[in-house]
Design an enzyme around this catalytic site. Structure first.
Site, PDB file in Angstrom:
ATOM      1  CG  LEU A 222      46.642  21.022  97.774  1.00 61.64           C
ATOM      2  CD1 LEU A 222      46.314  20.917  96.291  1.00 61.64           C
ATOM      3  CD2 LEU A 222      48.077  20.583  98.032  1.00 61.64           C
ATOM      4  CG  ASP A 254      40.651  20.343 113.106  1.00 61.77           C
ATOM      5  OD1 ASP A 254      41.314  19.370 112.666  1.00 61.77           O
ATOM      6  OD2 ASP A 254      41.053  21.095 114.005  1.00 61.77           O
TER       7      ASP A 254
END
Ligand code: RIB
Length: 307
Positions: A222, A254
């Site tokens: 988020l 990532d």
């Protein structure tokens, strides 16, 4: 003792332009700066997981060119074990990245090149490696069929499986059922579920949707609000872990996925692994670049210790 992490995905060379805004069609604008560096979600996640202490094998396809040399140097420096098919009929891909100079946020066009030709047969050829993984991770930058076959083999071998559904795409129900964890960001979760995802409570509804469609646990990232971990027995909001001012958000997801995988591979419980992932992402956004921004284990532990 950590188990093996096997990651399937793409490497591309990122061409990152910082500018005040994106050009309109037919317009040329002056940028503030340019950087060329290693990218591709699967490769970035591999670097993140290895720097966070994991033993990482990365399965991909490269051309034979200067960008392929960049890929191999990146993995060597990070300690990632490369499982590469060389494709002399194609080229190593690239991503065009616009970075908003004011906020550090980005917009990306990625052209996977040779890695866009990763097939289910390529994945079959690595079945023994994938079948012996403790944790298997993939995304959707290479063909969906290859991701599905990887998840299937990993699941049959008893691995924990992570699908980072990026870029967002309709994921078939039988593929969702192969995922121990799905890790979309807000826009990917909204795109896949068709539900709005702008708050923690809306993320919880999207997480329930994933669970109803066979996923073991949904981990919805988020941004500055952290991440939501949601499985059949618990739903936990983990706040973001800020390490400093945001310079560039490229690769933050990532960093999260790689560190999350590394923590799972050494036996952390999933909520602790989400905290570890949030700390890695919190550090990565304070630095420019994608793979170059991934923190090491000591840096992540130091940030978590600050509380
Ligand atoms: O997640 C960030 C990555 O997405 C960039 O490195 C770019 O290559 C794209 O694949």
């Amino acid at each position: 003792m950590s188990g093996k992490i096997v990651i399937l995905g793409i490497f591309v060379a990122d061409t990152a332009h910082r500018a005040e805004r994106q050009p309109r069609m037919g317009e040329t604008i002056l940028g503030r700066s340019f950087a060329l560096g290693p990218g591709g979600k699967g490769s970035n996640q591999s670097v993140a997981a290895a720097r966070a202490g994991g033993t990482v094998h990365f399965i991909t396809r490269l051309g034979r060119d200067a960008f392929a040399d960049m890929a191999r140097a990146t993995w060597r420096d990070a300690g990632v074990i490369a499982e590469v098919s060389e494709d002399t009929e194609s080229y190593t891909g690239s991503a065009h990245i616009f970075i908003d100079d004011a906020t550090g946020e980005n917009a990306i066009i990625v052209s996977p090149g040779a890695a866009g030709r990763i097939s289910a047969a390529d994945v079959e050829a690595r079945a023994a490696l994938i079948g012996g993984a403790a944790v298997f991770v993939t995304q959707l930058e290479q063909p969906m069929e290859a991701a599905r076959r990887g998840l299937e083999i990993a699941r049959a071998g008893g691995a924990r499986t992570i699908l980072n559904p990026a870029p967002a795409a309709a994921v078939p129900a039988e593929m969702l059922a192969l995922c121990s964890y799905i890790t979309p960001n807000e826009s990917e979760a909204a795109g896949i579920t068709g539900l709005p995802v702008t708050s923690v409570s809306e993320a919880r509804k999207a997480a329930e949707w994933f669970q109803n469609h066979g996923v073991g646990a949904a981990v919805i990232t988020l941004g500055e609000k952290g991440a939501l971990y949601h499985d059949a027995t618990q739903s936990v909001h983990v706040p973001a872990c800020a390490a400093g001012p945001v310079v560039e958000t490229t690769g933050a997801g990532d960093a999260f996925n790689g560190a999350f995988a590394a923590a799972l591979s050494r036996g952390d419980d999933p909520v602790a692994a989400v905290r570890f992932g949030c700390a890695a992402a919190g550090i990565s956004v304070t630095r420019p670049g994608a793979a170059q921004s991934m923190p090491d284990l000591a840096e992540i532990e130091a940030l978590l210790a600050r509380g």
